[in-house]
Design an enzyme around this catalytic site. Sequence first.
Site, mmCIF file in Angstrom:
data_model
loop_
_atom_site.group_PDB
_atom_site.id
_atom_site.type_symbol
_atom_site.label_atom_id
_atom_site.label_comp_id
_atom_site.label_asym_id
_atom_site.label_seq_id
_atom_site.Cartn_x
_atom_site.Cartn_y
_atom_site.Cartn_z
ATOM 1 N N ASP A 75 0.459 3.551 2.226
ATOM 2 C CA ASP A 75 0.301 4.254 3.552
ATOM 3 C C ASP A 75 -1.007 5.103 3.469
ATOM 4 O OD1 ASP A 75 0.898 3.864 6.520
ATOM 5 O OD2 ASP A 75 1.690 5.971 6.320
ATOM 6 N N ASP A 111 0.821 -1.082 0.055
ATOM 7 C CA ASP A 111 -0.005 0.070 -0.050
ATOM 8 C C ASP A 111 0.934 1.355 -0.140
ATOM 9 O OD1 ASP A 111 0.376 0.985 2.893
ATOM 10 O OD2 ASP A 111 0.214 -1.139 3.202
HETATM 11 N N1 LIG Z 1 1.275 1.385 5.846
HETATM 12 C C1 LIG Z 1 1.631 0.284 6.486
HETATM 13 N N2 LIG Z 1 2.098 0.816 7.892
HETATM 14 C C2 LIG Z 1 2.769 -0.085 8.687
HETATM 15 N N3 LIG Z 1 2.668 -1.333 8.506
HETATM 16 C C3 LIG Z 1 2.277 -1.609 7.204
HETATM 17 N N4 LIG Z 1 2.377 -3.042 6.791
HETATM 18 C C4 LIG Z 1 1.836 -2.985 5.645
HETATM 19 N N5 LIG Z 1 1.472 -1.774 5.357
HETATM 20 C C5 LIG Z 1 1.816 -0.964 6.383
#
Ligand SMILES: Nc1ncnc2[nH]cnc12
Length: 293
Positions: free
Chosen positions: A212, A210
């Site tokens: 975030d 992703d």
């Molecule tokens: N955006 C994110 N922040 C922290 N841990 C994660 N694991 C997968 N995506 C994450």
Amino acid sequence: MAHPRIGVIGGSGVYQIEGLADAEWRQVETPWGWPSDEILTGRLDGIAMAFLPRHGRGHVLAPSEVPFRANIDALKRLGVTDVVAVSACGSFREDMAPGDFVIVDQYIDRTFARAKSFFGSGCVAHVSLAHPTCARLSDAAVQAAEMAGVTVHRGGTYLAMEGPQFSTLAESRMYREHWGADIIGMTGMPEAKLAREAELCYASVAMVTDYDCWHPGHDAVDVAAVIRTLTLNSANARALVARLPALFGDRPEVCPCGCDRALEFALMTAPERRDPALVAKLDAVAGRVLGCR
Ligand SMILES: Nc1ncnc2[nH]cnc12
Ligand SMILES: CSC[C@H]1O[C@H](OP(=O)(O)O)[C@H](O)[C@@H]1O
């Protein structure tokens, strides 16, 4: 069975590895408690391997609950010298897109509620973390990812947060715009620190799931988004792991990066002032330099 040399730590979405001959789940107790789960041992292409799911099978442990010291001790105790850690992560960079793999070479540690060292009162040690991952093992991970047909980035700074909540927008922007972090996860630290203290070669394969919450063109991360990408990523992670044995046939006796000698000049406590109870607990991790093995 021969001692497994390669240890794989599986993260979110990676709870087992397939195709192991003579596969057996083994309980390994350590002076630091039980690891996250039993450890799967077996042979892949004739090479002995060990696999440990970081959150336990079925993902029962939150990031702050992972027994990082027991996990690293247990792998070392089994004879593992090379640890390849697989993790899901968010990305702070447009070009590190969901589905890509990043072979981590630096960390920023923002975790605060975890035991971070095997050493302490009665046996103090300071290892170098200037280069927290093993370049030799990281090269092999890059090669394995390329052979598996994955888009892979060699090098990236992983920000380790405590979690379990994801970041606020202000945090995400700060890490990305001011701190120079490339990716973010909740487990890379203290795992890498402890592997170094245990003189293990350690490489981190971070699978981007992703963006975030900083990216104006993407929704803020949630578990559904992570799982969607992980479904694809975990197949790629298994493909990468399947390539490792072929690349590890000729591990040099001595790690050219010095990971296997990290404790050589690290111990500070005078031998006569060392706590025998702590020294005994350090048998697997530091027996080489403490003279208890
Ligand atoms: N955006 C994110 N922040 C922290 N841990 C994660 N694991 C997968 N995506 C994450
Ligand atoms: C399921 S999203 C958050 C979770 O996923 C990552 O786990 P791991 O590093 O073990 O793959 C992240 O660090 C969080 O623990």
